[in-house]
Structures are given as structure tokens and as C-alpha cells.
Design an enzyme around this catalytic site. Structure first.
Site, mmCIF file in Angstrom:
data_model
loop_
_atom_site.group_PDB
_atom_site.id
_atom_site.type_symbol
_atom_site.label_atom_id
_atom_site.label_comp_id
_atom_site.label_asym_id
_atom_site.label_seq_id
_atom_site.Cartn_x
_atom_site.Cartn_y
_atom_site.Cartn_z
ATOM 1 N N LYS A 1 0.842 -1.205 0.000
ATOM 2 C CA LYS A 1 0.000 0.000 0.000
ATOM 3 C C LYS A 1 0.871 1.247 0.000
ATOM 4 O O LYS A 1 2.054 1.240 0.352
ATOM 5 C CB LYS A 1 -0.946 0.025 1.207
ATOM 6 C CG LYS A 1 -0.271 -0.072 2.583
ATOM 7 C CD LYS A 1 0.242 1.229 3.144
ATOM 8 C CE LYS A 1 0.841 1.072 4.537
ATOM 9 N NZ LYS A 1 1.613 2.253 4.997
ATOM 10 N N GLY B 1 3.586 -1.738 4.196
ATOM 11 C CA GLY B 1 2.517 -2.543 4.791
ATOM 12 C C GLY B 1 2.583 -4.021 4.507
ATOM 13 O O GLY B 1 1.570 -4.721 4.631
ATOM 14 N N SER C 1 1.379 -6.336 7.455
ATOM 15 C CA SER C 1 -0.067 -6.184 7.678
ATOM 16 C C SER C 1 -0.868 -6.824 6.554
ATOM 17 O O SER C 1 -1.902 -7.453 6.780
ATOM 18 C CB SER C 1 -0.421 -4.696 7.796
ATOM 19 O OG SER C 1 0.175 -4.115 8.932
ATOM 20 N N ASP D 1 -3.208 -1.187 10.343
ATOM 21 C CA ASP D 1 -3.265 -1.250 8.885
ATOM 22 C C ASP D 1 -3.917 -2.527 8.382
ATOM 23 O O ASP D 1 -4.372 -2.582 7.237
ATOM 24 C CB ASP D 1 -1.854 -1.161 8.286
ATOM 25 C CG ASP D 1 -1.245 0.220 8.395
ATOM 26 O OD1 ASP D 1 -1.946 1.140 8.857
ATOM 27 O OD2 ASP D 1 -0.074 0.378 8.024
#
Length: 300
Positions: free
Chosen positions: A13, A104, A107, A140
Site C-alpha cells: 500500500k 505494509g 499487515s 493497517d
């Protein structure tokens, strides 16, 4: 009947902007951000086993630490616990997203594991409950679990408003050899803001996040000042990327990667040539205009 194995992509992301609003007494921080998916992705293959959770990591070369603390393992265990531990899983994780880069990856792996193990359980956990499990693993993780290609996030990043995706555009991610741990970046911000200043009024609406030109005018990333202060080479990298004439350029999350979006492939290729790979890794990718894919059956 649920599949015995599934494959799923775990996309990286970007934070199109990121504002740190306040520090809670718990030590967590209230933020305001916009998340956008990249095509750059890890891959998880998850298979049913009689019991437990095992993890094998392919490629990447990074030390992901204790497997029991890996976010993908935590995601898998959350679904197994919610469904009564009727089976176990073996996770094969192919890492392509750089670690400690603000993209990210961990996550996203957790969210992918949640969806994959839930698919193996016959989607026993409803989607709304799955997002709640995601938020307990990490802030996240809720965005990645939502499947949205673009979303506003606030609170700790776990409160989301899904938006129509931006047009898919070519991106370049510059990854320096240094990694940044998110708790360190927040601590540096805290040291600079003993008493956080009041933030001005802001109006965020769909048109503001409809084009890259308007996104570029939204402001920056509050991590940039403290992170660049601690690591001047990252400021220099940011300035070099910004000089390549992108639509948009930001530090990725809490760092250390810097990402930029370009109007055309020649512009991105010229930027890559100017930057070179002597001092940083360069990843060519694009932003994603489609929702994150669901798990697919895997038989091998």
C-alpha cells in the site's frame, strides 16, 4: 466443500497523505490518512493440516523474526480460534514487499492469511467480524482485510471509508538499505511534538481523491520531518525522486521507502535511469484500480 489449499496475493500500500493528530494515553496515535493499493504483492499459499500453524518464507532474504510473532501466523491463528481449531494450516509465504519500508507488507500478509484460512473454513467468519479480527492484529490490517483499493482511514487507521479507486497509474518505489521500525518513527514524532499543535480545518471529499493532481495537493506525510531529521540520506533520496517530475511523491508510511507516481512509462523509466540502483533498490509497479483479489483454490 471447502478447498484443501488456497493461494492469495497480499498487496502493498501507499499512504497518499498521513497526518498524526494526537498521542493517546495508551501510547497509540490517532491519525488521518488515505490508503491505496499497489500491484506489488507478496503471495501466500495456505494448506489445511491436522493441527497447528507452520510458516515457510520464500525469497525476500529478510529476517522476519520469530515465526510465532509473524503477522501472517497471527492472522491464521485468529481464524482457527474463531472457528474452534477444527484443523491447522501450513503457510508458504513468498516475500516480494520490502520489510521496514512503510509499504505494509506484514499487515497485508496478516489480512491475506485471515482470508485464506477463512476460505479453508468455508468462510465461517462473516466479513464484518473478519475486519474486527484484523484490527486487533494491527491498525493497517483492517484496510487490507477490507479489500478496498482506496480508502480514507482515521482513528488508529482501522476506521475506514472506502472510495472509488484512482485511475491505475505507473509507480516507482525507491527502497534504501536502511529500514525504519514504525514505533521508532512515532517516538521521533513524539519527541518533536511534546504538545501537539491544533490542526486546521480540512474538507476531504470524493473529488479530492479522484485524480492524482488533486491528491498531490493534499499535503504530505507527518513522518517525513522526524524521519528525515534522523536519517538525512532519506531526505536526499526524497528530493532526488521529487526532481524526476512525478505526479505525486511521498515517504511510504513511516519509511524508509519513497514512492512516486508518473504520468507515463517513459517518464517513470527516465526517473529510474536518473536515480540508478547504486544507493537504493528500485521497484517498478503500479497503483491498483481493482479490489484486492479473493483466495483461489490451489492444488499443487
Amino acid at each position: 466443500m471447502a478447498a484443501e489449499g488456497v493461494r492469495i496475493a497480499a498487496h502493498a500500500k501507499l499512504n497518499l497523505f498521513l497526518r498524526i493528530l494526537a498521542r493517546e494515553t495508551s501510547g497509540f496515535h490517532q491519525i488521518e490518512t488515505a490508503f491505496a493499493l499497489l500491484e506489488l504483492a507478496d503471495e501466500l499459499v495456505v494448506r489445511r493440516t491436522p493441527r497447528g500453524v507452520t510458516l515457510i518464507v520464500r525469497e525476500g532474504g529478510a529476517d522476519l523474526g520469530n515465526p510465532d510473532e509473524n503477522l501472517a501466523v497471527r492472522g491464521a491463528r485468529a481464524i482457527l480460534e474463531a472457528t474452534g481449531h477444527r484443523f491447522g494450516v501450513a503457510i508458504e509465504l513468498t516475500k516480494r514487499i520490502p520489510v521496514r519500508a512503510g509499504l505494509g507488507g506484514g499487515s497485508s500478509d496478516a489480512a491475506a492469511a485471515l482470508h485464506a484460512v477463512n476460505a479453508l473454513a468455508g468462510n465461517a467468519v462473516p466479513r464484518a467480524e473478519l475486519v474486527q479480527l484484523a484490527a486487533r492484529i494491527g491498525s493497517d490490517v483492517a484496510f487490507f482485510a477490507s479489500g478496498a483499493a482506496l480508502a480514507l482511514g482515521w482513528g488508529r487507521g482501522e476506521r475506514l471509508l472506502q472510495l472509488e479507486p484512482l485511475p491505475a497509474s505507473l509507480a516507482l518505489v525507491a527502497v534504501p538499505p536502511i529500514g525504519i521500525a514504525t514505533p521508532d518513527a512515532y517516538r521521533w514524532w513524539d519527541e518533536m511534538h511534546v504538545t501537539p499543535a491544533q490542526r486546521g480545518a480540512v474538507v476531504l471529499d470524493a473529488p479530492t481523491l479522484a485524480t492524482w493532481g488533486s491528491v498531490g495537493r493534499l499535503g504530505g506525510n507527518d513522518f517525513e520531518l522526524p524521519v528525515f531529521g534522523r536519517h538525512p540520506p532519506l531526505r536526499a533520496l526524497f528530493e532526488r525522486v521529487a526532481a524526476t517530475h512525478p505526479y505525486w511523491v511521498r515517504l511510504c508510511g513511516s519509511g524508509s521507502a519513497v514512492a512516486a507516481v508518473y504520468a507515463s512509462e517513459p517518464l517513470r523509466d527516465d526517473a529510474a535511469m536518473q536515480l540508478g540502483t547504486r544507493h537504493q533498490q528500485l521497484l517498478k509497479t503500479s497503483t491498483r484500480a481493482l479490489a484486492a483479489p479473493a483466495p483461489e483454490p490451489h492444488t499443487q
